[in-house]
Design a protein around this motif. Structure first.
Motif, PDB file in Angstrom:
ATOM      1  N   ARG A 245     -13.124  -3.135 -23.890  1.00 27.19           N
ATOM      2  CA  ARG A 245     -13.332  -2.900 -22.334  1.00 27.19           C
ATOM      3  C   ARG A 245     -14.495  -1.927 -22.349  1.00 27.19           C
ATOM      4  O   ARG A 245     -15.688  -2.120 -21.713  1.00 27.19           O
ATOM      5  CB  ARG A 245     -12.312  -2.451 -21.585  1.00 27.19           C
ATOM      6  CG  ARG A 245     -12.481  -2.182 -20.214  1.00 27.19           C
ATOM      7  CD  ARG A 245     -11.310  -1.823 -19.489  1.00 27.19           C
ATOM      8  NE  ARG A 245     -11.085  -0.467 -19.781  1.00 27.19           N
ATOM      9  CZ  ARG A 245     -11.532   0.622 -19.156  1.00 27.19           C
ATOM     10  NH1 ARG A 245     -11.996   0.463 -18.220  1.00 27.19           N
ATOM     11  NH2 ARG A 245     -10.737   1.821 -19.594  1.00 27.19           N
ATOM     12  N   GLY A 246     -14.370  -0.769 -23.018  1.00 25.31           N
ATOM     13  CA  GLY A 246     -15.311   0.240 -23.085  1.00 25.31           C
ATOM     14  C   GLY A 246     -16.766  -0.307 -23.794  1.00 25.31           C
ATOM     15  O   GLY A 246     -17.868  -0.071 -23.227  1.00 25.31           O
TER      16      GLY A 246
ATOM     17  N   TRP B 201     -24.569  -9.788 -25.608  1.00 22.77           N
ATOM     18  CA  TRP B 201     -23.553  -8.940 -25.203  1.00 22.77           C
ATOM     19  C   TRP B 201     -22.555  -8.647 -26.236  1.00 22.77           C
ATOM     20  O   TRP B 201     -22.046  -7.642 -26.541  1.00 22.77           O
ATOM     21  CB  TRP B 201     -22.907  -9.430 -23.714  1.00 22.77           C
ATOM     22  CG  TRP B 201     -22.216  -8.332 -22.893  1.00 22.77           C
ATOM     23  CD1 TRP B 201     -22.581  -7.091 -23.119  1.00 22.77           C
ATOM     24  CD2 TRP B 201     -21.708  -8.527 -21.610  1.00 22.77           C
ATOM     25  NE1 TRP B 201     -22.007  -6.521 -22.007  1.00 22.77           N
ATOM     26  CE2 TRP B 201     -21.340  -7.283 -21.381  1.00 22.77           C
ATOM     27  CE3 TRP B 201     -20.949  -9.731 -20.940  1.00 22.77           C
ATOM     28  CZ2 TRP B 201     -20.710  -7.182 -20.077  1.00 22.77           C
ATOM     29  CZ3 TRP B 201     -20.371  -9.422 -20.017  1.00 22.77           C
ATOM     30  CH2 TRP B 201     -20.259  -8.372 -19.430  1.00 22.77           C
TER      31      TRP B 201
ATOM     32  N   LYS C 258     -27.273  -2.394 -19.048  1.00 19.23           N
ATOM     33  CA  LYS C 258     -27.559  -3.457 -18.166  1.00 19.23           C
ATOM     34  C   LYS C 258     -28.929  -3.952 -18.238  1.00 19.23           C
ATOM     35  O   LYS C 258     -29.175  -5.169 -18.264  1.00 19.23           O
ATOM     36  CB  LYS C 258     -27.186  -2.758 -16.647  1.00 19.23           C
ATOM     37  CG  LYS C 258     -27.181  -3.698 -15.610  1.00 19.23           C
ATOM     38  CD  LYS C 258     -26.891  -3.378 -14.121  1.00 19.23           C
ATOM     39  CE  LYS C 258     -27.450  -4.246 -13.306  1.00 19.23           C
ATOM     40  NZ  LYS C 258     -28.979  -4.365 -13.024  1.00 19.23           N
TER      41      LYS C 258
ATOM     42  N   LYS D   1     -18.857  -2.650 -21.553  1.00 18.10           N
ATOM     43  CA  LYS D   1     -19.117  -1.850 -20.387  1.00 18.10           C
ATOM     44  C   LYS D   1     -20.542  -0.935 -20.698  1.00 18.10           C
ATOM     45  O   LYS D   1     -21.256  -0.740 -20.165  1.00 18.10           O
ATOM     46  CB  LYS D   1     -17.987  -0.979 -19.843  1.00 18.10           C
ATOM     47  CG  LYS D   1     -17.893  -0.855 -18.340  1.00 18.10           C
ATOM     48  CD  LYS D   1     -16.547   0.033 -17.859  1.00 18.10           C
ATOM     49  CE  LYS D   1     -16.881   0.211 -16.482  1.00 18.10           C
ATOM     50  NZ  LYS D   1     -15.533   0.843 -16.076  1.00 18.10           N
TER      51      LYS D   1
ATOM     52  N   GLN E 155     -11.579  -7.623 -17.977  1.00 12.87           N
ATOM     53  CA  GLN E 155     -11.573  -6.308 -17.219  1.00 12.87           C
ATOM     54  C   GLN E 155     -13.013  -5.678 -16.703  1.00 12.87           C
ATOM     55  O   GLN E 155     -12.877  -4.921 -15.957  1.00 12.87           O
ATOM     56  CB  GLN E 155     -10.784  -5.111 -18.121  1.00 12.87           C
ATOM     57  CG  GLN E 155      -9.515  -5.395 -18.313  1.00 12.87           C
ATOM     58  CD  GLN E 155      -8.738  -4.271 -19.091  1.00 12.87           C
ATOM     59  OE1 GLN E 155      -8.574  -3.200 -18.572  1.00 12.87           O
ATOM     60  NE2 GLN E 155      -8.510  -4.712 -20.175  1.00 12.87           N
ATOM     61  N   VAL E 156     -13.965  -6.063 -17.400  1.00 10.42           N
ATOM     62  CA  VAL E 156     -15.350  -5.608 -16.795  1.00 10.42           C
ATOM     63  C   VAL E 156     -15.780  -6.661 -15.934  1.00 10.42           C
ATOM     64  O   VAL E 156     -16.502  -6.400 -15.074  1.00 10.42           O
ATOM     65  CB  VAL E 156     -16.001  -5.576 -18.039  1.00 10.42           C
ATOM     66  CG1 VAL E 156     -17.569  -5.137 -17.942  1.00 10.42           C
ATOM     67  CG2 VAL E 156     -15.665  -4.792 -19.237  1.00 10.42           C
TER      68      VAL E 156
END
Ligand SMILES: Nc1ncnc2c1ncn2[C@@H]1O[C@H](COP(=O)(O)OP(=O)(O)OP(=O)(O)O)[C@@H](O)[C@H]1O
Ligand SMILES: [Mg+2]
Lengths: 253, 271
Positions: free
Chosen positions: B156-157, B185, B164, B160, B79-80
């Motif tokens: 998902r959260g 990650w 970055k 995210k 989803q990301v």
């Protein structure tokens, strides 16, 4: 000896033409400062050098190794060979404005991460070298500390140790002191100055004009996506050819 | 005012203050009352069944949370990062499962799917049929999917939320996509998700009694059986309440342990 060469780098974001052909050659031991107003594309240029941003056009050569590009389907170019790109990136150490130490690893773990997992250095050897580097930047005592428990200046010195650990061909600094409290700037600049003095090849984006003047042997002034003025610091700072550069430098007094 | 020497004394006094003392005394009094005034003789007959039910409950929580988490990671990730043709189904899966009662899902699986299966000879003749005829596979599948949907959302959260810049640094030092995922990650997403996961796993524990409605024998269903057969209402319910509380505490401890790992300042002693 040429370490890093970029020729005619162009970069557009959508309709925004950020770089319109920027070139630079860094020979071994060169310290090149990139200066320019906010939004002039300094970071973008630096990030094109190791392809964190896909350039729209241009050529890049690192230690004689020309990066092979192919279209990336979004109007830009991407590295054609991931292996080549990883090899090159691993030796173009980048130091970020916001440090970007990996927050789930201790300082020492940060420093040995790329040597062990990217370059395949033996762990024991990487630890020895990592400790030596931490000693060098004055953080030996903090080797087992997580980044969140360090000051900004300590984090940035740690990030510099991480960069040195890959035995970089050239180091890319993107405003390494801009996120620091004024009283912490000095300790980081001191480390960078020592690196310059020992003959490291460095590209340095900075707003610290007097520092740039001190340490670099070449200064590039970026404006409007082009190199507006370039030369040795004495010339660029002492006798700016372009009106804009003169005004830009004036804004620091 | 206070010297360091006074600290232990203060700590002792704090331990004795009303806030801690009240529940402790209440629990002791209640325990005494329960032991003396209530009937526990049925335990002799029912403890093998109770243990079996407890085993099923523990197994359900551990297995469905583990499998659910394994599913949740890719569900959160796609989803990301996409691709879209995976992100959309993942999104839809989370929405549907989270939007319908677990009870309904279990019934649809067991009474719906479970009753369709025998109509296909190739299923009925397959080696799996003896398993598919039983109720527990549907319980495990239902609870796993439920956990995966809730945790997919959590992951998902969490994915995210990883800055970055951390991923930029990984790329800048030559890490491949897979290595970046494995080394940077995922561990960071996990650390972010951990506090929520602890709570969600306790919710998962408390959802397990629903499997009794599809004839799986868990610890709750044993209590219900005791109640029917002995006409004792409170004793069996009190007992399993205590059991659920203990299990919830255990889950909290396990997750505290897990998330403590990343914080331990001395983790890298080797050097
Ligand atoms: N990922 C991106 N997408 C769209 N636009 C971008 C992106 N990155 C940078 N830009 C734009 O490109 C221009 C140049 O940005 P860049 O960060 O390179 O400037 P800079 O010279 O480093 O500025 P500063 O001194 O503020 O750091 C800016 O207008 C910025 O908004
Ligand atoms: Mg910038």
């Amino acid at each position: 000896m040429e370490m890093l060469h970029a020729d005619g780098i162009r970069k557009t974001f959508g309709n925004l033409e950020v770089l319109r052909g920027v070139s630079l050659t860094a020979n071994k031991g060169d310290v090149i400062s990139l200066i320019g107003g906010s939004g002039s594309g300094k970071s973008t240029f630096l990030r094109c050098l190791n392809c964190l941003e896909h350039p729209t056009g241009g050529e890049i050569r690192v230690d004689g190794d020309a990066i092979a590009f192919r279209p990336d389907g979004h109007g830009n170019m991407e590295p054609a060979s991931k292996t080549q790109m990883r090899r090159i990136r691993a030796r173009l150490a980048m130091v970020f404005q916001s440090f970007n130490l990996w927050s789930h690893m201790t300082l020492l773990e940060n420093v040995i991460e790329a040597p062990v997992h990217v370059l395949g250095v033996d762990r024991k050897q990487a630890v020895d070298e990592g400790l030596r580097l931490l000693q060098r930047v004055g953080l030996y005592d903090k080797r087992n500390t997580y980044p969140a428990f360090l000051s900004g200046g300590q984090q940035q010195r740690g990030a510099i140790a991480r960069a040195l650990a890959v035995q970089p061909l050239a180091m890319l600094f993107d405003e390494p002191t801009s996120a620091l409290d004024p009283e912490l700037v000095g300790e980081v600049l001191k480390v960078i100055r020592e690196l310059a003095e020992e003959g490291r090849t460095m590209i340095l984006v900075t707003h610290e004009m007097s520092f740039a003047r001190d340490v670099s042997n070449q200064v590039l002034f970026l404006h409007g996506g082009l190199v507006e003025d370039a030369g040795p610091p004495a010339e660029v700072f002492g006798n700016p050819k372009s009106e804009r550069l003169a005004r830009f430098l004036g804004s620091f007094h | 005012m206070s010297s360091p020497l006074e600290a232990p004394a203060r700590a002792r006094r704090r331990w004795l203050d009303a806030g801690t003392l009240t529940p402790v005394i209440a629990a002791l009094l209640f325990g005494a009352y329960a032991a003396l005034q209530m009937r526990w003789d049925w335990l002799g007959n029912y403890y093998p069944l109770l243990l079996r039910g407890l085993g099923m409950t523990v197994l359900l929580v551990i297995v469905t949370s583990s499998l659910g988490m394994l599913l949740a990671i890719p569900i959160g990730l796609v989803q990301v990062v996409g691709p879209k043709w995976l992100a959309l189904p993942a999104r839809a899966f989370c929405t549907v499962i989270r939007g319908t009662p677990l009870l309904l899902q279990l019934w649809l699986l067991y009474y719906g799917l479970g009753s369709l299966f025998p109509q296909f000879p190739w299923i009925r003749d397959s080696a799996l049929w003896p398993i598919l005829r039983q109720a527990w596979p549907y319980a495990f599948v239902g609870l796993t999917l439920s956990y995966a949907a809730y945790e997919g959302e959590v992951f998902r959260g969490a994915f995210k939320g990883v800055p970055k810049g951390q991923l930029d640094a990984a790329r800048a030092y030559g890490m491949s996509g897979l290595l970046t995922f494995r080394r940077i990650w995922l561990p960071q997403a996990f650390k972010r998700a951990m506090p929520t996961l602890a709570g969600e796993t306790i919710l998962q524990l408390k959802a397990t009694p629903l499997v009794a409605t599809i004839t799986v024998i868990d610890v709750y269903s044993v209590a219900a059986q005791v109640r029917q057969q002995t006409y004792l209402t409170y004793e069996p319910l009190l007992l399993i309440s205590a059991i659920y509380i203990l299990m919830a505490v255990a889950i909290t401890k396990v997750f505290a342990r897990l998330s403590g790992q990343g914080q331990d300042n001395t983790a890298f002693r080797k050097s």
